[in-house]
Scaffold this motif. Structure first.
Motif, PDB file in Angstrom:
ATOM      1  N   LEU A 293       0.836  -1.199   0.000  1.00  0.00           N
ATOM      2  CA  LEU A 293       0.000   0.000   0.000  1.00  0.00           C
ATOM      3  C   LEU A 293       0.868   1.246   0.000  1.00  0.00           C
ATOM      4  O   LEU A 293       2.068   1.191   0.296  1.00  0.00           O
ATOM      5  N   PRO A 294       0.290   2.407  -0.330  1.00  0.00           N
ATOM      6  CA  PRO A 294       1.058   3.651  -0.284  1.00  0.00           C
ATOM      7  C   PRO A 294       1.495   3.975   1.141  1.00  0.00           C
ATOM      8  O   PRO A 294       0.906   3.493   2.119  1.00  0.00           O
ATOM      9  N   PRO A 295       2.524   4.785   1.309  1.00  0.00           N
ATOM     10  CA  PRO A 295       2.946   5.168   2.667  1.00  0.00           C
ATOM     11  C   PRO A 295       1.904   6.054   3.336  1.00  0.00           C
ATOM     12  O   PRO A 295       1.038   6.639   2.678  1.00  0.00           O
ATOM     13  N   ARG A 296       1.980   6.125   4.658  1.00  0.00           N
ATOM     14  CA  ARG A 296       1.128   6.994   5.485  1.00  0.00           C
ATOM     15  C   ARG A 296      -0.354   6.616   5.387  1.00  0.00           C
ATOM     16  O   ARG A 296      -1.229   7.480   5.406  1.00  0.00           O
ATOM     17  N   VAL A 297      -0.635   5.321   5.273  1.00  0.00           N
ATOM     18  CA  VAL A 297      -2.038   4.894   5.276  1.00  0.00           C
ATOM     19  C   VAL A 297      -2.586   4.972   6.694  1.00  0.00           C
ATOM     20  O   VAL A 297      -1.846   4.917   7.681  1.00  0.00           O
ATOM     21  N   HIS A 298      -3.888   5.096   6.807  1.00  0.00           N
ATOM     22  CA  HIS A 298      -4.542   5.109   8.107  1.00  0.00           C
ATOM     23  C   HIS A 298      -5.933   4.498   7.957  1.00  0.00           C
ATOM     24  O   HIS A 298      -6.454   4.334   6.859  1.00  0.00           O
ATOM     25  N   SER A 299      -6.517   4.137   9.086  1.00  0.00           N
ATOM     26  CA  SER A 299      -7.872   3.566   9.126  1.00  0.00           C
ATOM     27  C   SER A 299      -7.995   2.347   8.206  1.00  0.00           C
ATOM     28  O   SER A 299      -8.939   2.224   7.418  1.00  0.00           O
ATOM     29  N   VAL A 300      -7.034   1.436   8.302  1.00  0.00           N
ATOM     30  CA  VAL A 300      -7.024   0.244   7.446  1.00  0.00           C
ATOM     31  C   VAL A 300      -7.976  -0.807   8.012  1.00  0.00           C
ATOM     32  O   VAL A 300      -8.006  -1.046   9.218  1.00  0.00           O
ATOM     33  N   TYR A 301      -8.773  -1.419   7.130  1.00  0.00           N
ATOM     34  CA  TYR A 301      -9.644  -2.516   7.557  1.00  0.00           C
ATOM     35  C   TYR A 301      -9.642  -3.614   6.487  1.00  0.00           C
ATOM     36  O   TYR A 301      -9.369  -3.375   5.309  1.00  0.00           O
ATOM     37  N   TYR A 302      -9.946  -4.831   6.928  1.00  0.00           N
ATOM     38  CA  TYR A 302      -9.955  -6.023   6.081  1.00  0.00           C
ATOM     39  C   TYR A 302     -11.109  -6.897   6.543  1.00  0.00           C
ATOM     40  O   TYR A 302     -11.110  -7.398   7.664  1.00  0.00           O
ATOM     41  N   ARG A 303     -12.102  -7.068   5.675  1.00  0.00           N
ATOM     42  CA  ARG A 303     -13.298  -7.801   6.079  1.00  0.00           C
ATOM     43  C   ARG A 303     -13.897  -8.529   4.882  1.00  0.00           C
ATOM     44  O   ARG A 303     -13.536  -8.277   3.726  1.00  0.00           O
ATOM     45  N   LEU A 319       8.191   5.288   3.753  1.00  0.00           N
ATOM     46  CA  LEU A 319       8.414   4.946   2.357  1.00  0.00           C
ATOM     47  C   LEU A 319       7.369   3.998   1.794  1.00  0.00           C
ATOM     48  O   LEU A 319       7.021   4.083   0.616  1.00  0.00           O
ATOM     49  N   LYS A 320       6.863   3.089   2.609  1.00  0.00           N
ATOM     50  CA  LYS A 320       5.897   2.109   2.107  1.00  0.00           C
ATOM     51  C   LYS A 320       5.074   1.568   3.254  1.00  0.00           C
ATOM     52  O   LYS A 320       5.421   1.741   4.434  1.00  0.00           O
ATOM     53  N   SER A 321       4.000   0.895   2.882  1.00  0.00           N
ATOM     54  CA  SER A 321       3.150   0.198   3.841  1.00  0.00           C
ATOM     55  C   SER A 321       2.854  -1.185   3.280  1.00  0.00           C
ATOM     56  O   SER A 321       2.527  -1.319   2.100  1.00  0.00           O
ATOM     57  N   GLU A 322       2.988  -2.204   4.115  1.00  0.00           N
ATOM     58  CA  GLU A 322       2.732  -3.564   3.687  1.00  0.00           C
ATOM     59  C   GLU A 322       1.675  -4.191   4.588  1.00  0.00           C
ATOM     60  O   GLU A 322       1.810  -4.185   5.809  1.00  0.00           O
ATOM     61  N   LEU A 323       0.652  -4.728   3.945  1.00  0.00           N
ATOM     62  CA  LEU A 323      -0.450  -5.364   4.664  1.00  0.00           C
ATOM     63  C   LEU A 323      -0.456  -6.849   4.312  1.00  0.00           C
ATOM     64  O   LEU A 323      -0.667  -7.220   3.153  1.00  0.00           O
ATOM     65  N   GLU A 324      -0.199  -7.693   5.295  1.00  0.00           N
ATOM     66  CA  GLU A 324      -0.253  -9.137   5.096  1.00  0.00           C
ATOM     67  C   GLU A 324      -1.624  -9.638   5.535  1.00  0.00           C
ATOM     68  O   GLU A 324      -2.017  -9.467   6.690  1.00  0.00           O
ATOM     69  N   ILE A 325      -2.345 -10.248   4.604  1.00  0.00           N
ATOM     70  CA  ILE A 325      -3.710 -10.693   4.880  1.00  0.00           C
ATOM     71  C   ILE A 325      -3.786 -12.207   4.798  1.00  0.00           C
ATOM     72  O   ILE A 325      -3.067 -12.846   4.022  1.00  0.00           O
ATOM     73  N   GLY A 344      -7.452   4.885   4.302  1.00  0.00           N
ATOM     74  CA  GLY A 344      -7.449   6.307   3.983  1.00  0.00           C
ATOM     75  C   GLY A 344      -6.038   6.803   3.739  1.00  0.00           C
ATOM     76  O   GLY A 344      -5.060   6.249   4.253  1.00  0.00           O
ATOM     77  N   LEU A 345      -5.932   7.897   2.968  1.00  0.00           N
ATOM     78  CA  LEU A 345      -4.644   8.493   2.638  1.00  0.00           C
ATOM     79  C   LEU A 345      -4.735  10.008   2.771  1.00  0.00           C
ATOM     80  O   LEU A 345      -5.799  10.597   2.510  1.00  0.00           O
ATOM     81  N   PRO A 346      -3.633  10.662   3.157  1.00  0.00           N
ATOM     82  CA  PRO A 346      -3.649  12.129   3.221  1.00  0.00           C
ATOM     83  C   PRO A 346      -3.748  12.742   1.825  1.00  0.00           C
ATOM     84  O   PRO A 346      -3.041  12.337   0.903  1.00  0.00           O
ATOM     85  N   LEU A 347      -4.631  13.705   1.680  1.00  0.00           N
ATOM     86  CA  LEU A 347      -4.911  14.292   0.368  1.00  0.00           C
ATOM     87  C   LEU A 347      -3.679  14.960  -0.235  1.00  0.00           C
ATOM     88  O   LEU A 347      -3.441  14.862  -1.450  1.00  0.00           O
ATOM     89  N   GLN A 348      -2.860  15.626   0.579  1.00  0.00           N
ATOM     90  CA  GLN A 348      -1.745  16.404   0.045  1.00  0.00           C
ATOM     91  C   GLN A 348      -0.674  15.530  -0.602  1.00  0.00           C
ATOM     92  O   GLN A 348       0.167  16.041  -1.363  1.00  0.00           O
ATOM     93  N   ASP A 349      -0.695  14.224  -0.349  1.00  0.00           N
ATOM     94  CA  ASP A 349       0.304  13.340  -0.957  1.00  0.00           C
ATOM     95  C   ASP A 349      -0.065  12.927  -2.376  1.00  0.00           C
ATOM     96  O   ASP A 349       0.804  12.441  -3.120  1.00  0.00           O
TER      97      ASP A 349
END
Length: 473
Positions: A293-303, A319-325, A344-349
């Motif tokens: 995933l892109p860096p600086r992710v927030h509010s991540v969910y998996y369902r 630099l990066k975000s990795e989600l292992e599911i 979610g991601l910050p808009l300014q990025d």
């Protein structure tokens, strides 16, 4: 030709015959590639270490004619063209330490096709190749669904073997002076392979060639039967919703339909055996996937349809975000599952403003799951209400159309740009841009609606309290 003098009629017939002959010659010359080009040497390396087939070509061409050559053609068999996901080409500029790779434009030639239905692609050279000059080119092409499981069904304790079909000779519209082919397999367990002399096998690599002085469109079919227990992860359908809010957030929602495209599982599944002997039982299955995933992710969910799935791990840095599911159950051949990933991601990025005053979103195309094939990818970019003139800039052909989406407090709806592409591979994970016009005054629409609603509510309450509803005597 009644009423026309015989001499004039003869001249007319000759003119028609000559014009038709010229048209046939013109069409044939335009359909066949220039025979003034020949390939001096070509080396093809085919990587079969995963479910996705990647082939690298490095060849040197020479212009043996008198006129300049502005393009080079490459050919694919009908079976390859059916499973072809992407073709990239490049050439080198400079020497030694200043050596750089220059990407080249590659475009399919719709018609006419080569012999036996071969699909031709045109590589545009940066500068025309003059008579007697040579050029070094490199090509990468990716094939999907090209490894056929055999046997088609296996039990939980069996390994997975597959067939791969190709040619020991490179299919090319040009004369090839010298060529070699190298095929790399995941392991040294190769059941059989076609013998086209000279050829040999060293460890996990099959070597065909060298072959000399082969005529255009030469073909020598080969079949390789080998073990491949890598995950055959296929996303049959992926829908990504990218919702832009100028209040500072980009919300991503991804709907997956995932399947295992390997040899189908037969018999009864034993979870006890699967957990007790993980190195033997279910070696071709997979129980987890990694999403980048892109860096600086927030509010991540998996369902999924049942609810939230807690078997996931997120590692994130600048630099990066990795989600292992992990799905609720391991996936064997023929098994499927559905789930949703959101974040979610910050808009300014990701949102910027161009020199002409337009806003544009810079985001990554493709699928965040590593080493997966997406049969059909749909990206829906939901723009803020009041946006105008949306357009997309994508580095490869995609289908696109427009929709209207509705969310909370929307009045006229939000323009939604929909991009659709089939047969997507990790090489498609490149940036794309969405341009649109937006007046910031529309950001006040929803707050004003809320203020107006509360104001009218309090006015109604005041009016109710000051109204005498009693029956007068």
């Amino acid at each position: 030709m009644e009423g026309i003098p015989p001499r004039r009629a003869l001249i007319l017939v000759l003119v028609l015959v000559v014009s038709s002959l010229f048209s046939v010659l013109a069409s044939s010359s335009s359909s066949s590639p220039s025979q003034d080009v020949r390939i001096l040497s070509v080396e093809r390396r085919i990587d079969l270490t995963s479910f996705i087939v990647r082939a690298f070509l490095a060849f040197k061409v020479e212009n043996t004619g008198a006129s300049d050559v502005s393009e080079i053609l490459i050919a694919f068999s009908p079976n390859e063209a059916q499973h072809l996901a992407i073709v990239k080409a490049s050439t080198t500029a400079g020497k030694r330490k200043k050596k750089a790779y220059l990407p080249l434009d590659v475009n399919p030639i719709e018609s006419p096709k080569g012999p036996n239905g071969a699909q031709l692609f045109s590589i545009a050279l940066p500068t025309p190749l003059k008579s007697g000059d040579t050029a070094a080119l490199e090509v990468l092409y990716v094939l999907t669904h090209s490894q056929e499981p055999f046997p088609a069904e296996i039990s939980q304790s069996e390994s997975q073997y597959v067939y791969y079909r190709d040619s020991a000779l490179l299919l090319s519209p040009y004369h090839i002076k010298e060529q070699r082919t190298f095929i790399k397999t995941p392991s040294s367990k190769v059941e059989s392979y076609t013998n086209v002399s000279p050829n040999n096998r060293v460890g996990t690599e099959l070597r065909y060639g060298p072959y000399h002085d082969r005529s255009p469109y030469s073909h020598s079919p080969i079949l390789v039967h080998f073990e491949n227990n890598n995950p055959f992860a296929v996303v049959e359908e992926l829908t990504r919703e990218v919702e832009i809010s100028h209040w500072g957030n980009v919300q991503i929602t991804e709907h997956y339909k995932l399947s295992h495209a390997g040899a189908h599982h037969k018999g009864v599944f034993s979870r006890v055996e699967y957990q007790a002997r993980p190195s033997i039982s279910g070696v071709s299955s997979f129980k987890s996937l990694l999403a980048r995933l892109p860096p600086r992710v927030h509010s991540v969910y998996y369902r999924d349809e049942i609810g939230n799935i807690s078997s996931s791990r997120l590692r994130s840095d600048s630099l990066k975000s990795e989600l292992e599911i992990e799905p609720r159950y391991p996936l064997f051949g023929g098994w499927k599952t559905t789930f949703v990933i959101g974040y979610g991601l910050p808009l300014q990025d990701f949102l910027f403003e161009s020199s002409d005053g337009q806003h544009y979103l810079n985001f990554t195309f493709g699928c965040p799951l590593l080493e997966t094939v997406v049969d059909r990818l749909t990206i829906k970019v939901v723009l803020p209400e009041g946006s105008k003139d949306p357009s997309a800039v994508v580095p490869f052909p995609v289908k696109q159309h427009y929709e209207t989406s509705y969310s909370y407090l929307d009045v006229v709806g939000r323009k939604t740009l929909v991009l659709v592409k089939e047969n997507v591979v990790p090489e498609h994970n490149v940036p794309f841009e969405i341009y649109y016009k937006f007046n910031p005054i529309f950001m006040l629409a929803e707050p004003l609606m809320l203020v107006s609603a509360f104001f009218l509510f309090f006015i109604a309450c005041i009016a109710y309290l000051h109204t005498d509803l009693s029956i007068s005597k």
